[in-house]
Design an enzyme around this catalytic site. Structure first.
Site, mmCIF file in Angstrom:
data_model
loop_
_atom_site.group_PDB
_atom_site.id
_atom_site.type_symbol
_atom_site.label_atom_id
_atom_site.label_comp_id
_atom_site.label_asym_id
_atom_site.label_seq_id
_atom_site.Cartn_x
_atom_site.Cartn_y
_atom_site.Cartn_z
ATOM 1 N N HIS A 38 99.379 31.442 -4.476
ATOM 2 C CA HIS A 38 100.816 31.361 -4.688
ATOM 3 C C HIS A 38 101.221 29.902 -4.522
ATOM 4 C CE1 HIS A 38 101.703 35.648 -4.730
ATOM 5 N NE2 HIS A 38 101.066 35.830 -3.589
ATOM 6 N N CYS A 85 102.287 29.015 -9.153
ATOM 7 C CA CYS A 85 103.631 28.778 -9.654
ATOM 8 C C CYS A 85 104.166 27.464 -9.109
ATOM 9 C CB CYS A 85 104.569 29.918 -9.267
ATOM 10 S SG CYS A 85 104.372 31.384 -10.272
#
Length: 303
Positions: free
Chosen positions: A144, A186
């Site tokens: 992440h 991301c």
């Protein structure tokens, strides 16, 4: 806070093998969008061979005993306090990358579910190793993320703190050698709607020239997405970026220059993948990878 999944995950809700998701902190608790990546029919055509002369002066020297080490950090599970969901599909990425980079000639090591401190320690120790007999170094981060930071299993750490160990003034045995970082994570929470398309010379005046090398030189960062945007991942197939990267490397890893390879990766991700969702907010979204290069020469993985 996101990485490469095509859906924002609810705690306790599992991805199906057909869902794409973005590794973002859940903020739309009322739904889990059903997504899948739509690939255009892959017509493999042997591209017409374009002969281009290689100029050794402008190429990295790859004539070393070994190509180098490749570290893959694969973070799938996260502590509850982070609020981040399981990154289903990332093991497929790690497996594909392991095979791909090993076939190129790298010595590949995979580390799973690393804390921030563990990531720092791994890369610090790697930078302190003797790379004298290696041509380059590669690191792949699967996790992440947000802009400028990446998640360990227990929280976030600045990407720059991880890569700084390899600066020219800290890792002398990789001085003037390429340091490659591939980051599947991301970099924000924006979504790309897409748009319909119509279809210098070396100064050799001194016999033994002396020169300084910028400490940030010879780095390359290949991000799965541009700053501010989500990065998509399919739990059944892996992330769009890694699928494309491995595919292009398998086809052309030993004959194209690294920027040519990554340009083709950009094209494949941009054209061959698109999300679909019952929720209009996540329907028909696109993605474009981003390359930041401080390389000072051309890089071919074959001599």
């Amino acid at each position: 806070m996101a990485d490469d999944q095509g859906c924002i995950e609810e705690q306790g809700v599992e991805d199906s093998a057909n869902e794409d998701s973005v590794d973002a902190k859940p903020d739309r608790s009322s739904f889990v969008p059903s997504l899948f990546s739509k690939k255009k029919k892959n017509v493999t055509m042997r591209s017409i061979k374009t002969t281009r002369d290689r100029v050794p002066t402008y190429q990295y020297n790859m004539n070393f005993e070994k190509l180098g080490k490749c570290i893959i950090i694969n973070n799938k599970n996260f502590d509850k306090v982070t609020g981040m969901g399981v990154r289903n599909g990332t093991d497929k990425d790690a497996e594909a990358l392991f095979k791909c980079f090993r076939s190129l000639g790298f010595d590949v090591i995979v580390y799973n579910d690393c804390s921030c401190a563990k990531m720092q320690d791994l890369l610090k120790k790697a930078s302190e190793e003797d790379h004298t007999n290696a041509a380059c170094f590669a690191c792949i981060l699967l996790s992440h993320g947000e802009e400028n930071v990446i998640y360990g299993k227990d929280g976030v750490t600045p990407i720059k703190d991880l890569t700084a160990h390899f600066r020219g003034d800290r890792c002398k045995t990789l001085l003037e050698k390429p340091k490659l970082f591939f980051i599947q994570a991301c970099r924000g929470t924006e979504l790309d709607d897409g748009i319909q398309a119509d279809s210098g010379p070396i100064n050799d005046t001194d016999a033994n020239p002396r020169y300084k090398i910028p400490v940030e030189a010879d780095f390359l960062f290949a991000y799965s997405t541009v700053p501010g945007y989500y990065s998509w991942r399919s739990p059944g197939r892996g992330s769009w970026f890694v699928q494309a990267l491995c595919s292009i490397l398998e086809e052309h890893g030993k004959d194209l220059e690294i920027m040519q390879i990554l340009t083709r990766v950009n094209d494949r991700v941009a054209r061959h993948f698109e999300s679909q969702s019952d929720d209009p907010h996540f329907h028909e979204k696109k993605q474009i990878p981003c390359v930041v290069s401080m390389l000072t020469k051309e890089l071919y993985f074959s001599q």
